[in-house]
Design a protein around this motif. Structure first.
Motif, mmCIF file in Angstrom:
data_model
loop_
_atom_site.group_PDB
_atom_site.id
_atom_site.type_symbol
_atom_site.label_atom_id
_atom_site.label_comp_id
_atom_site.label_asym_id
_atom_site.label_seq_id
_atom_site.Cartn_x
_atom_site.Cartn_y
_atom_site.Cartn_z
ATOM 1 N N UNK A 377 0.872 -1.179 0.000
ATOM 2 C CA UNK A 377 0.000 0.000 0.000
ATOM 3 C C UNK A 377 0.905 1.224 0.000
ATOM 4 N N UNK A 378 0.842 2.012 -1.081
ATOM 5 C CA UNK A 378 1.785 3.107 -1.263
ATOM 6 C C UNK A 378 1.067 4.433 -1.459
ATOM 7 N N UNK A 379 1.625 5.517 -0.913
ATOM 8 C CA UNK A 379 1.112 6.850 -1.263
ATOM 9 C C UNK A 379 1.285 7.071 -2.765
ATOM 10 N N UNK A 380 0.446 7.903 -3.329
ATOM 11 C CA UNK A 380 0.514 8.169 -4.767
ATOM 12 C C UNK A 380 1.434 9.353 -5.033
ATOM 13 N N UNK A 381 2.554 9.076 -5.685
ATOM 14 C CA UNK A 381 3.514 10.126 -6.009
ATOM 15 C C UNK A 381 3.517 10.484 -7.500
ATOM 16 N N UNK A 382 2.886 9.642 -8.309
ATOM 17 C CA UNK A 382 2.956 9.828 -9.758
ATOM 18 C C UNK A 382 1.548 9.938 -10.338
ATOM 19 N N UNK A 383 1.328 10.983 -11.164
ATOM 20 C CA UNK A 383 0.067 11.158 -11.877
ATOM 21 C C UNK A 383 0.352 11.188 -13.379
ATOM 22 N N UNK A 384 -0.328 10.338 -14.115
ATOM 23 C CA UNK A 384 -0.163 10.317 -15.574
ATOM 24 C C UNK A 384 -1.005 11.446 -16.169
ATOM 25 N N UNK A 385 -0.333 12.398 -16.817
ATOM 26 C CA UNK A 385 -1.034 13.532 -17.431
ATOM 27 C C UNK A 385 -1.530 13.163 -18.826
ATOM 28 N N UNK A 386 -0.680 12.537 -19.588
ATOM 29 C CA UNK A 386 -1.011 12.030 -20.909
ATOM 30 C C UNK A 386 0.059 11.014 -21.261
ATOM 31 N N UNK A 387 -0.080 10.334 -22.358
ATOM 32 C CA UNK A 387 0.862 9.284 -22.710
ATOM 33 C C UNK A 387 2.301 9.802 -22.695
ATOM 34 N N UNK A 388 3.127 9.245 -21.756
ATOM 35 C CA UNK A 388 4.525 9.626 -21.668
ATOM 36 C C UNK A 388 4.799 10.885 -20.875
ATOM 37 N N UNK A 389 3.745 11.505 -20.312
ATOM 38 C CA UNK A 389 3.914 12.761 -19.565
ATOM 39 C C UNK A 389 3.347 12.589 -18.151
ATOM 40 N N UNK A 390 4.150 12.940 -17.142
ATOM 41 C CA UNK A 390 3.782 12.679 -15.763
ATOM 42 C C UNK A 390 3.973 13.916 -14.891
ATOM 43 N N UNK A 391 3.168 13.974 -13.842
ATOM 44 C CA UNK A 391 3.399 14.916 -12.750
ATOM 45 C C UNK A 391 3.848 14.095 -11.549
ATOM 46 N N UNK A 392 4.984 14.455 -10.964
ATOM 47 C CA UNK A 392 5.557 13.683 -9.866
ATOM 48 C C UNK A 392 5.665 14.573 -8.626
ATOM 49 N N UNK A 393 5.266 14.006 -7.497
ATOM 50 C CA UNK A 393 5.225 14.751 -6.239
ATOM 51 C C UNK A 393 6.396 14.337 -5.368
ATOM 52 N N UNK A 394 7.065 15.291 -4.724
ATOM 53 C CA UNK A 394 8.179 14.995 -3.821
ATOM 54 C C UNK A 394 7.671 14.800 -2.402
ATOM 55 N N UNK A 395 8.592 14.436 -1.506
ATOM 56 C CA UNK A 395 8.226 14.238 -0.101
ATOM 57 C C UNK A 395 7.762 15.520 0.557
ATOM 58 N N UNK A 396 8.115 16.680 0.006
ATOM 59 C CA UNK A 396 7.655 17.965 0.546
ATOM 60 C C UNK A 396 6.377 18.460 -0.146
ATOM 61 N N UNK A 397 5.776 17.586 -0.935
ATOM 62 C CA UNK A 397 4.557 17.920 -1.676
ATOM 63 C C UNK A 397 4.796 18.991 -2.736
ATOM 64 N N UNK A 398 6.014 19.017 -3.257
ATOM 65 C CA UNK A 398 6.326 19.858 -4.402
ATOM 66 C C UNK A 398 6.186 19.003 -5.665
ATOM 67 N N UNK A 399 5.843 19.635 -6.776
ATOM 68 C CA UNK A 399 5.565 18.892 -7.998
ATOM 69 C C UNK A 399 6.537 19.272 -9.118
ATOM 70 N N UNK A 400 6.862 18.267 -9.930
ATOM 71 C CA UNK A 400 7.630 18.550 -11.140
ATOM 72 C C UNK A 400 7.108 17.641 -12.257
ATOM 73 N N UNK A 401 7.399 18.035 -13.492
ATOM 74 C CA UNK A 401 6.933 17.287 -14.644
ATOM 75 C C UNK A 401 8.064 16.415 -15.189
ATOM 76 N N UNK A 402 7.684 15.222 -15.628
ATOM 77 C CA UNK A 402 8.645 14.325 -16.237
ATOM 78 C C UNK A 402 8.066 13.783 -17.531
ATOM 79 N N UNK A 403 8.891 13.765 -18.576
ATOM 80 C CA UNK A 403 8.480 13.223 -19.865
ATOM 81 C C UNK A 403 9.388 12.051 -20.213
ATOM 82 N N UNK A 404 8.767 10.960 -20.691
ATOM 83 C CA UNK A 404 9.554 9.816 -21.129
ATOM 84 C C UNK A 404 10.483 10.199 -22.286
ATOM 85 N N UNK A 405 11.662 9.576 -22.312
ATOM 86 C CA UNK A 405 12.563 9.745 -23.447
ATOM 87 C C UNK A 405 12.155 8.771 -24.546
ATOM 88 N N UNK A 406 12.110 9.272 -25.750
ATOM 89 C CA UNK A 406 11.732 8.403 -26.881
ATOM 90 C C UNK A 406 12.878 7.447 -27.215
#
Length: 406
Positions: A377-406
């Protein structure tokens, strides 16, 4: 600002985040000192009552032969109201209790977490929500005394005995009316099953408490398991490092050492269980190459706060015990008053990530009903925005965007 100024500002910010927890930890440490003084007094009182010596206290056979199993005797050493005495007697008719002098001596007050884990409470017989066997172990027993839920590993239940019967026990249905080890025929049937199933690489000996077998009885099982070529590791499930640490002797550790790799899983649930004696027991095991993992159970009103669980896990690392699992309490009949809300466990996991090292963070686990196995049972740190694009949350509840490398 210069890089150095930025670094200092960030360090100050991080330090400020620790103030409240360090204050809590200091209070726990002070309480531990007070508890130790109380423990020494209780030890003296128990030895006098049972006409025992300091050498007797360190003898696990003496501890087991002097387990407290009657309410009237219990009340000689722990304050119980008249109502509590009546209620405990009622509970004991359905669910027996037993507690060795050592663990009894750790009870320091009427609301002690040690007391809540070891002494019956009336909620046990008022419970109509739990199940006798929520994990359906009866239906995961293909042979002997085996429990099998996974492709490559299984359990052999070797005894129903414990030094202290935890009030939150997942197998309280097996405690019955008396202590007994598993019949040798059932152990042998279990060994034969394992020998005939080459996919099994990992065996856990548990019960009850596997270390309540004698050294010879335990070694007889270890010898047979090590003679099976496809067995890679052996694990032992035991709470005696916590409840009766004098069982952990150098001779026991030397015997186990012969059958490496052997791992031991134990269950510390509260910092007050980490004593000089339990620390010594863990040192003996570690010094003989027996790696120790801890499987806490999250219990309402006992250890279900972020500060307490963090303190426990940090103290475990100090005594060379690796926090392994944090179990969400199972819905066993007579124990559901211990079950916290799921969000409580998630909030603890969220706090620990970032506020302590990864080594100190266990995996939060729920056992799926019907013997379907463990689910992290895990806290949710990753949100899928669209295919290959994510919003990721840090332990301080700060957010950054990550995109998969092709």
């Amino acid at each position: 600002m210069s890089p150095n100024q930025v670094s200092i500002a960030r360090a100050d910010e991080l330090q400020a985040k620790t103030t409240e927890y360090l204050s809590y930890k200091s209070k726990i440490q002070q309480m531990e000192k007070e508890n130790h003084s109380h423990y020494l007094q209780q030890k003296k009182k128990l030895l006098k009552y049972f006409d025992g010596s300091s050498e007797d206290w360190q003898d696990w056979h003496w501890q087991m032969s002097h387990r407290i199993t009657e309410v009237d005797l219990l009340s000689e050493f722990v304050f119980l109201s008249e109502n509590e005495i009546v209620e405990i007697k009622q509970v004991a008719k359905r669910y027996r209790f037993a507690i060795v002098p050592y663990y009894l001596a750790l009870i320091s007050s009427s609301d002690s977490p040690i007391k809540k884990m070891s002494i019956p409470a009336v909620q046990e017989i008022l419970d109509n929500r739990g199940l006798i066997d929520p994990m359906s172990e009866e239906f995961t027993n293909p042979a002997g005394s085996i429990t099998r839920r996974y492709p490559d590993r299984l359990i052999i239940n070797v005894t129903n005995m414990c030094a202290m019967y935890c009030r939150h026990c997942q197998r309280r249905r097996l405690i019955g009316i008396g202590d007994h080890h598993t019949q040798p025929t059932d152990i042998n049937d279990s060994i034969v099953y394992i020998r005939n199933h080459p996919e099994i690489r990992d065996v856990l000996l548990t019960g009850g408490d596997a270390l309540l077998l004698s050294d010879d009885e335990l070694e007889n099982i270890l010898i047979k398991l090590r003679a099976i070529n496809h067995i890679e590791i052996i694990r032992i499930g035991s709470r005696v490092p916590v409840t009766m640490p004098m069982r952990i002797t150098t001779s026991l550790a030397r015997m186990i050492q012969k059958y490496h790799p052997v791992y031991l899983n134990t269950q510390f649930n509260h910092p007050f269980e980490i004593t000089d004696e339990s620390t010594r027991a863990c040192s003996i095991l570690s010094n003989h190459g027996i790696q120790i993992g801890n499987q806490s159970v999250l219990l309402k009103g006992i250890n279900d706060t972020p500060f307490l669980m963090t303190c426990l896990c940090q103290k475990l690392l100090e005594i060379r015990v690796r926090p392994y699992y944090l179990f969400h309490a199972k819905s066993v009949l007579g124990t559901t008053h211990f079950i916290p809300k799921l969000k409580t466990g998630l909030s603890i996991m969220e706090f620990m990530r970032g506020f302590t090292s990864g080594l100190a963070i266990p995996t939060y686990i729920m056992n799926a009903p019907g013997g379907l196995g463990k689910v992290p049972i895990l806290p949710n740190y990753v949100t899928l925005l669209s295919e290959g694009h994510y919003s990721i949350r840090t332990w301080e509840n700060k957010h950054f965007q990550y995109d998969d490398f092709e």
